[in-house]
Motif scaffolding. Structure first.
Motif, PDB file in Angstrom:
ATOM      1  N   GLY A 200      -1.871  -3.915  -8.189  1.00 30.44           N
ATOM      2  CA  GLY A 200      -0.977  -4.055  -9.566  1.00 30.44           C
ATOM      3  C   GLY A 200      -0.984  -5.493 -10.034  1.00 30.44           C
ATOM      4  O   GLY A 200      -1.194  -5.696 -11.097  1.00 30.44           O
ATOM      5  N   MET A 224       3.722  -3.083 -13.196  1.00 26.53           N
ATOM      6  CA  MET A 224       2.283  -2.591 -12.976  1.00 26.53           C
ATOM      7  C   MET A 224       2.292  -2.331 -11.384  1.00 26.53           C
ATOM      8  O   MET A 224       1.539  -1.429 -10.731  1.00 26.53           O
ATOM      9  N   ILE A 225       2.959  -3.529 -10.663  1.00 27.42           N
ATOM     10  CA  ILE A 225       2.856  -3.422  -9.332  1.00 27.42           C
ATOM     11  C   ILE A 225       3.561  -2.247  -8.613  1.00 27.42           C
ATOM     12  O   ILE A 225       3.073  -1.449  -7.714  1.00 27.42           O
ATOM     13  N   CYS A 228       1.309   0.877  -9.465  1.00 24.60           N
ATOM     14  CA  CYS A 228       0.175   0.970  -8.745  1.00 24.60           C
ATOM     15  C   CYS A 228       0.464   1.024  -7.182  1.00 24.60           C
ATOM     16  O   CYS A 228      -0.329   1.856  -6.522  1.00 24.60           O
TER      17      CYS A 228
END
Length: 327
Positions: A200, A224-225, A228
């Motif tokens: 991410g 996003m982290i 992901c």
């Protein structure tokens, strides 16, 4: 944890620095041109970025060649999960399964978005897609029946997964081919979480332009982290289960091919939900991923005897009687 079972932090560090540095280098033209998501080269840059983790793997292998000595091509291919496919039947059917599962996960997420009233979907007339088509062609241009076009789009998702596979491979060789096995001595769950988090974070050059979430800031990178990590656990499991990187490649490719499903079924008069909540890696999909992870855990798919002992050069032992990987 014995010395022989410790992660190769030097190689991991070289991989991490190389892949991130190259991702920023490839994305630099977007930043210099200042057009953000409107830049006509965005798609080309995003595609080129997907190969930077593979270059990071090359750098890491060069380091390992100096520290561990020369290894044959067969050993390197095995450690990266590229070859051989053993057991071949399990690997091939896992590839088929993930190509089917990825669009189903996206569809479940869309159903939840609709149930929550975040968007309105038209599953009969496909009015939103119809309007988009009409806006992209000259007025009066005859169009095929929109239902036929939607059916073709849905039917070609598996083809899209295969077409996307070379680009997905560019990433997956790094994340699930090299990094996940390299971190495996830490334990299965730490390896899955850390490799997913780094995946991410690697997206930062695009996320900070507003990609995915329209949040060009640290909050967007954090989103996003998390996305992901959760999706990475699912496709990381395929790597752990088969010792092959190919199911992860096709899962990644199929998910990318499915990310636009919402545009096919949204109603023309629908509100536009925030991608933070309703995007392909948004909060709703986090819940879908979490349920998928829970199903795998509760069905015993993360038990030590279900994971492939051949994963990586120094895999965690998988014969612990408690069912928990031992280090």
């Amino acid at each position: 944890m014995t010395a022989s079972s410790r992660p190769d932090w030097l190689a991991i560090g070289v991989f991490a620095v190389t892949s991130v540095a190259l991702s920023w280098l490839v994305a630099l033209p977007l930043w210099l041109r200042g057009q953000g998501l409107a830049d006509p080269f965005l798609g080309l840059v995003a595609a080129a970025m997907m190969f930077t983790p593979s270059l990071g793997v090359v750098a890491a292998l060069l380091v390992q060649r100096r520290t561990r000595g020369r290894r044959g091509a067969r050993a390197v291919l095995r450690e990266l999960g590229m070859w051989p496919l053993r057991p071949a039947v399990r690997t091939v059917w896992t590839c088929v399964a993930v190509i089917i599962a990825a669009p189903l996960l996206v569809a479940i997420g869309l159903a939840i978005v609709g149930a929550l009233g975040l968007a309105t979907f038209d599953l009969v007339g496909f009015s939103g897609f119809q309007r988009t088509l009409e806006e992209t062609v000259p007025a009066g241009t005859p169009l095929p029946p929109v239902g036929l076009l939607v059916a073709v789009q849905l039917a070609t998702i598996p083809i899209g997964a295969v077409i996307n596979a070379p680009f997905a491979f560019g990433e997956e060789l790094g994340w699930r081919g090299f990094l996940l096995p390299a971190l495996r001595p830490l334990g299965v769950w730490p390896a899955l979480v850390v490799s997913g988090a780094f995946w991410g974070f690697w997206h930062a050059p695009l996320i900070l332009l507003g990609y995915n979430f329209l949040e060009p800031n640290a909050f967007g990178v954090l989103l996003m982290i998390v996305g992901c990590i959760l999706f990475g656990i699912l496709i990381g499991w395929t790597r752990l289960r088969t010792a092959s990187v190919w199911p992860a490649v096709f899962a990644h490719g199929a998910f990318n091919a499915s990310a636009g499903l919402g545009a096919l079924v949204v109603a023309a008069d629908s509100a536009t939900p925030s991608p933070v909540v309703a995007g392909p890696l948004g909060v709703v999909m986090w819940g879908v991923f979490a349920v998928g992870i829970a199903v795998l855990v509760l069905s015993g798919q993360f038990r030590a005897d279900r994971l492939d002992a051949r994963l990586g050069p120094d895999p965690v032992r998988v014969d612990a009687p408690s069912g928990t990987p031992s280090t």
